[in-house]
Design a protein around this motif. Structure first.
Motif, PDB file in Angstrom:
ATOM      1  N   ASN B  85     -37.049 -16.858  56.482  1.00  0.00           N
ATOM      2  CA  ASN B  85     -38.272 -16.053  56.403  1.00  0.00           C
ATOM      3  C   ASN B  85     -39.319 -16.712  55.501  1.00  0.00           C
ATOM      4  O   ASN B  85     -39.037 -17.055  54.356  1.00  0.00           O
ATOM      5  CB  ASN B  85     -37.918 -14.659  55.870  1.00  0.00           C
ATOM      6  CG  ASN B  85     -39.014 -13.665  56.115  1.00  0.00           C
ATOM      7  OD1 ASN B  85     -39.608 -13.650  57.199  1.00  0.00           O
ATOM      8  ND2 ASN B  85     -39.311 -12.849  55.123  1.00  0.00           N
ATOM      9  N   LEU B  86     -40.535 -16.876  56.021  1.00  0.00           N
ATOM     10  CA  LEU B  86     -41.587 -17.616  55.320  1.00  0.00           C
ATOM     11  C   LEU B  86     -42.615 -16.677  54.711  1.00  0.00           C
ATOM     12  O   LEU B  86     -42.751 -15.529  55.122  1.00  0.00           O
ATOM     13  CB  LEU B  86     -42.277 -18.578  56.297  1.00  0.00           C
ATOM     14  CG  LEU B  86     -41.377 -19.644  56.923  1.00  0.00           C
ATOM     15  CD1 LEU B  86     -42.115 -20.389  58.018  1.00  0.00           C
ATOM     16  CD2 LEU B  86     -40.899 -20.632  55.866  1.00  0.00           C
ATOM     17  N   ASN B  91     -44.858 -16.974  59.314  1.00  0.00           N
ATOM     18  CA  ASN B  91     -44.002 -16.510  60.418  1.00  0.00           C
ATOM     19  C   ASN B  91     -44.845 -16.366  61.691  1.00  0.00           C
ATOM     20  O   ASN B  91     -44.431 -16.786  62.775  1.00  0.00           O
ATOM     21  CB  ASN B  91     -43.373 -15.155  60.089  1.00  0.00           C
ATOM     22  CG  ASN B  91     -42.240 -15.251  59.070  1.00  0.00           C
ATOM     23  OD1 ASN B  91     -41.891 -16.341  58.633  1.00  0.00           O
ATOM     24  ND2 ASN B  91     -41.677 -14.109  58.691  1.00  0.00           N
ATOM     25  N   GLU B  92     -46.031 -15.780  61.535  1.00  0.00           N
ATOM     26  CA  GLU B  92     -46.916 -15.574  62.682  1.00  0.00           C
ATOM     27  C   GLU B  92     -47.348 -16.906  63.291  1.00  0.00           C
ATOM     28  O   GLU B  92     -47.382 -17.064  64.513  1.00  0.00           O
ATOM     29  CB  GLU B  92     -48.142 -14.772  62.252  1.00  0.00           C
ATOM     30  CG  GLU B  92     -47.751 -13.394  61.730  1.00  0.00           C
ATOM     31  CD  GLU B  92     -48.922 -12.610  61.163  1.00  0.00           C
ATOM     32  OE1 GLU B  92     -50.077 -13.048  61.320  1.00  0.00           O
ATOM     33  OE2 GLU B  92     -48.664 -11.559  60.552  1.00  0.00           O
ATOM     34  N   PHE B  93     -47.660 -17.866  62.404  1.00  0.00           N
ATOM     35  CA  PHE B  93     -48.012 -19.216  62.847  1.00  0.00           C
ATOM     36  C   PHE B  93     -46.901 -19.788  63.728  1.00  0.00           C
ATOM     37  O   PHE B  93     -47.145 -20.307  64.811  1.00  0.00           O
ATOM     38  CB  PHE B  93     -48.232 -20.102  61.611  1.00  0.00           C
ATOM     39  CG  PHE B  93     -48.295 -21.576  61.871  1.00  0.00           C
ATOM     40  CD1 PHE B  93     -49.485 -22.180  62.249  1.00  0.00           C
ATOM     41  CD2 PHE B  93     -47.167 -22.378  61.741  1.00  0.00           C
ATOM     42  CE1 PHE B  93     -49.544 -23.557  62.492  1.00  0.00           C
ATOM     43  CE2 PHE B  93     -47.216 -23.743  61.977  1.00  0.00           C
ATOM     44  CZ  PHE B  93     -48.411 -24.330  62.353  1.00  0.00           C
ATOM     45  N   GLY B 192     -34.976 -24.131  57.543  1.00  0.00           N
ATOM     46  CA  GLY B 192     -34.963 -23.379  56.292  1.00  0.00           C
ATOM     47  C   GLY B 192     -36.351 -22.867  55.927  1.00  0.00           C
ATOM     48  O   GLY B 192     -37.345 -23.251  56.541  1.00  0.00           O
ATOM     49  N   SER B 193     -36.402 -22.006  54.922  1.00  0.00           N
ATOM     50  CA  SER B 193     -37.690 -21.509  54.432  1.00  0.00           C
ATOM     51  C   SER B 193     -38.300 -22.545  53.482  1.00  0.00           C
ATOM     52  O   SER B 193     -37.802 -23.671  53.393  1.00  0.00           O
ATOM     53  CB  SER B 193     -37.487 -20.196  53.698  1.00  0.00           C
ATOM     54  OG  SER B 193     -36.772 -20.452  52.507  1.00  0.00           O
ATOM     55  N   GLU B 194     -39.361 -22.172  52.775  1.00  0.00           N
ATOM     56  CA  GLU B 194     -40.043 -23.105  51.861  1.00  0.00           C
ATOM     57  C   GLU B 194     -39.054 -23.779  50.900  1.00  0.00           C
ATOM     58  O   GLU B 194     -39.206 -24.953  50.565  1.00  0.00           O
ATOM     59  CB  GLU B 194     -41.108 -22.375  51.024  1.00  0.00           C
ATOM     60  CG  GLU B 194     -42.312 -21.892  51.800  1.00  0.00           C
ATOM     61  CD  GLU B 194     -42.145 -20.492  52.356  1.00  0.00           C
ATOM     62  OE1 GLU B 194     -41.016 -19.965  52.308  1.00  0.00           O
ATOM     63  OE2 GLU B 194     -43.135 -19.923  52.851  1.00  0.00           O
ATOM     64  N   GLY B 195     -38.033 -23.047  50.446  1.00  0.00           N
ATOM     65  CA  GLY B 195     -37.098 -23.599  49.470  1.00  0.00           C
ATOM     66  C   GLY B 195     -35.974 -24.419  50.090  1.00  0.00           C
ATOM     67  O   GLY B 195     -35.149 -24.979  49.370  1.00  0.00           O
ATOM     68  N   GLY B 196     -35.909 -24.489  51.407  1.00  0.00           N
ATOM     69  CA  GLY B 196     -34.824 -25.211  52.070  1.00  0.00           C
ATOM     70  C   GLY B 196     -33.499 -24.463  51.953  1.00  0.00           C
ATOM     71  O   GLY B 196     -33.468 -23.265  51.662  1.00  0.00           O
ATOM     72  N   PHE B 197     -32.411 -25.191  52.183  1.00  0.00           N
ATOM     73  CA  PHE B 197     -31.075 -24.598  52.098  1.00  0.00           C
ATOM     74  C   PHE B 197     -30.371 -25.015  50.808  1.00  0.00           C
ATOM     75  O   PHE B 197     -30.591 -26.115  50.300  1.00  0.00           O
ATOM     76  CB  PHE B 197     -30.213 -25.044  53.277  1.00  0.00           C
ATOM     77  CG  PHE B 197     -30.644 -24.457  54.583  1.00  0.00           C
ATOM     78  CD1 PHE B 197     -30.498 -23.094  54.832  1.00  0.00           C
ATOM     79  CD2 PHE B 197     -31.209 -25.255  55.572  1.00  0.00           C
ATOM     80  CE1 PHE B 197     -30.908 -22.537  56.038  1.00  0.00           C
ATOM     81  CE2 PHE B 197     -31.621 -24.710  56.777  1.00  0.00           C
ATOM     82  CZ  PHE B 197     -31.475 -23.348  57.008  1.00  0.00           C
ATOM     83  N   LEU B 220     -42.131 -32.579  54.772  1.00  0.00           N
ATOM     84  CA  LEU B 220     -42.860 -31.684  55.686  1.00  0.00           C
ATOM     85  C   LEU B 220     -42.783 -30.272  55.119  1.00  0.00           C
ATOM     86  O   LEU B 220     -41.740 -29.838  54.641  1.00  0.00           O
ATOM     87  CB  LEU B 220     -42.216 -31.706  57.077  1.00  0.00           C
ATOM     88  CG  LEU B 220     -42.172 -33.048  57.803  1.00  0.00           C
ATOM     89  CD1 LEU B 220     -41.378 -32.920  59.098  1.00  0.00           C
ATOM     90  CD2 LEU B 220     -43.570 -33.557  58.100  1.00  0.00           C
ATOM     91  N   LYS B 221     -43.878 -29.523  55.213  1.00  0.00           N
ATOM     92  CA  LYS B 221     -43.814 -28.108  54.860  1.00  0.00           C
ATOM     93  C   LYS B 221     -42.875 -27.413  55.850  1.00  0.00           C
ATOM     94  O   LYS B 221     -42.704 -27.881  56.992  1.00  0.00           O
ATOM     95  CB  LYS B 221     -45.204 -27.490  54.971  1.00  0.00           C
ATOM     96  CG  LYS B 221     -46.153 -27.939  53.879  1.00  0.00           C
ATOM     97  CD  LYS B 221     -47.421 -27.114  53.993  1.00  0.00           C
ATOM     98  CE  LYS B 221     -48.382 -27.463  52.886  1.00  0.00           C
ATOM     99  NZ  LYS B 221     -49.548 -26.579  52.894  1.00  0.00           N
ATOM    100  N   ALA B 222     -42.331 -26.275  55.441  1.00  0.00           N
ATOM    101  CA  ALA B 222     -41.352 -25.589  56.293  1.00  0.00           C
ATOM    102  C   ALA B 222     -41.932 -25.301  57.683  1.00  0.00           C
ATOM    103  O   ALA B 222     -41.281 -25.551  58.708  1.00  0.00           O
ATOM    104  CB  ALA B 222     -40.916 -24.286  55.619  1.00  0.00           C
ATOM    105  N   GLU B 223     -43.150 -24.786  57.731  1.00  0.00           N
ATOM    106  CA  GLU B 223     -43.717 -24.402  59.028  1.00  0.00           C
ATOM    107  C   GLU B 223     -44.041 -25.633  59.875  1.00  0.00           C
ATOM    108  O   GLU B 223     -43.938 -25.603  61.103  1.00  0.00           O
ATOM    109  CB  GLU B 223     -44.936 -23.486  58.861  1.00  0.00           C
ATOM    110  CG  GLU B 223     -46.189 -24.108  58.286  1.00  0.00           C
ATOM    111  CD  GLU B 223     -46.200 -24.162  56.756  1.00  0.00           C
ATOM    112  OE1 GLU B 223     -45.128 -24.064  56.134  1.00  0.00           O
ATOM    113  OE2 GLU B 223     -47.308 -24.305  56.186  1.00  0.00           O
ATOM    114  N   THR B 224     -44.397 -26.738  59.211  1.00  0.00           N
ATOM    115  CA  THR B 224     -44.628 -27.980  59.954  1.00  0.00           C
ATOM    116  C   THR B 224     -43.305 -28.475  60.527  1.00  0.00           C
ATOM    117  O   THR B 224     -43.230 -28.869  61.701  1.00  0.00           O
ATOM    118  CB  THR B 224     -45.241 -29.061  59.033  1.00  0.00           C
ATOM    119  OG1 THR B 224     -46.335 -28.495  58.315  1.00  0.00           O
ATOM    120  CG2 THR B 224     -45.707 -30.260  59.831  1.00  0.00           C
ATOM    121  N   ALA B 225     -42.260 -28.440  59.696  1.00  0.00           N
ATOM    122  CA  ALA B 225     -40.935 -28.869  60.155  1.00  0.00           C
ATOM    123  C   ALA B 225     -40.510 -28.060  61.382  1.00  0.00           C
ATOM    124  O   ALA B 225     -39.925 -28.602  62.325  1.00  0.00           O
ATOM    125  CB  ALA B 225     -39.910 -28.717  59.033  1.00  0.00           C
TER     126      ALA B 225
END
Lengths: 242, 242
Positions: B85-86, B91-93, B192-197, B220-225
């Motif tokens: 969850n971002l 999330n919408e992006f 993963g989210s911004e913090g990764g796993f 890469l940012k989470a949403e870019t990844a």
């Protein structure tokens, strides 16, 4: 190392004192609250990291002494992307995403179906977005922002590349599966604006020996196509995992 | 055909009269200003296109007679994506971008480094974003929004897939170059989210036989990844050009 600050682009020497002012000084002193003696990475935006020790911090500037100079390119200097000028904040979106993907340079152009006007005074803002993104994704050289181009000048600029790949929604046969890419080639990735390309523009690309490339059957927004197409090129070059 | 309207999900028959109300009726009558006799595509959100002729339009509803029913799947029913969850509107992006890429279903989950709380009443908003995106990118079935998962439930759900691909920034050896993917496989892409796993979460994935995958050296940012990783999976499946 999260303590990265862009500094004037010039040659630095061991022992030299660097002065950091303006936004970068404020970020260092007020946000990160660094102290005398802390080690920081100064970035002249040329792929070198100038490692320094902070020697003084006052209201208007920070000074630091150079202790090491590291040459560490970490962007992909053979991949440039050209994008039909997009509406709203989509140019900024692409600067950020292509910066993360390691693209060397992004240039916006005008073509027949571009409706967003190229605005000259956006360049300072775009440069700032490039620097901020470079700090976040730890690039040692920010993505370059090229000078805006008219379509006829775009064609001239593209002559300087070994491989020119144009995303075209009506291309049905050729995809990136059919194209061999090498890290030794200078590669241009070309994406249309929201309206795509006119048939005669695609003909001009093809007459110049450039490849029009399909991204499949689905409809991608222009800015999505920019990220997706660049990702695939980077993957083929081994830049998204060997 | 740009005249596409989502309708109740059920079976329709030739000659039947369909009623369109609410937002879709307003869009049809007030924005697009369609008239009696115009042909429209009604979408029950099950991969069929129910082609209709408008028979009446009044203030509150439009009625249309079914003239043809076409079964036309145009999303990739074997690829689901799971995202930590971002924050903010990310999330919408991702719902929008993965919808364009043809992903069947997106599900958000909580893991150790997720800081954004999963909010129950977001699901209606997410469903609406999925439908709007489906209209724009002409999907005949909107991307599904899965029920939010806790990490331990995520592990259970992933058991139902033939191939589970987890993007992991500390993975150094395995990339998508080393993985064979087929359209006959049910594939889960996990980001993963911004913090990764956490390391122990990655261990749990690996103990379950799932693959941790490198996206290269860059940050890469989470949403870019999410967009980049899904693009590469789709490319390997032949969904971004054969």
């Amino acid at each position: 190392m999260d303590k990265r600050f862009f500094v004037e682009k010039r040659k630095y020497n061991i022992g030299e004192i660097i002065t950091i002012e303006g936004e970068e000084h404020k970020h260092l002193s007020l946000v990160l609250r660094l102290k005398v003696g802390d080690t920081i990475d100064c970035l002249p935006n040329d792929n070198t990291i100038v490692v320094c020790n902070i020697t003084s911090i006052n209201k208007n500037k920070t000074q630091a002494s150079v202790i090491e100079i590291i040459n560490q390119p970490n962007s992909v200097d053979n991949v440039d992307v050209f994008v039909g000028n997009l509406k709203g904040d989509k140019n900024e979106f692409l600067i950020q995403k292509l910066s993360e993907l390691g693209v060397n340079k992004i240039t916006f152009f005008e073509s027949k179906f571009v409706t967003a006007k190229l605005v000259k005074d956006k360049s300072a803002r775009n440069e700032k977005i490039a620097l901020t993104s470079a700090k976040q994704c730890k690039r040692n050289k920010a993505i370059e922002i090229g000078t805006d181009l008219k379509f006829k000048d775009l064609l001239k600029v593209l002559c300087g590349y070994d491989k020119v790949l144009v995303a075209y929604e009506n291309e049905k046969t050729i995809s990136l599966n059919n194209i061999e890419l090498k890290s030794s080639q200078k590669i241009a990735v070309v994406i249309g604006s929201e309206g795509g390309f006119a048939r005669e523009e695609i003909d001009e690309f093809i007459n110049n020996g450039y490849c029009s490339i399909s991204l499949g059957e689905r409809i991608l927004k222009a800015e999505t196509a920019g990220v997706v197409f660049t990702s695939l090129v980077m993957f083929k070059l081994g830049e998204l995992g060997k």
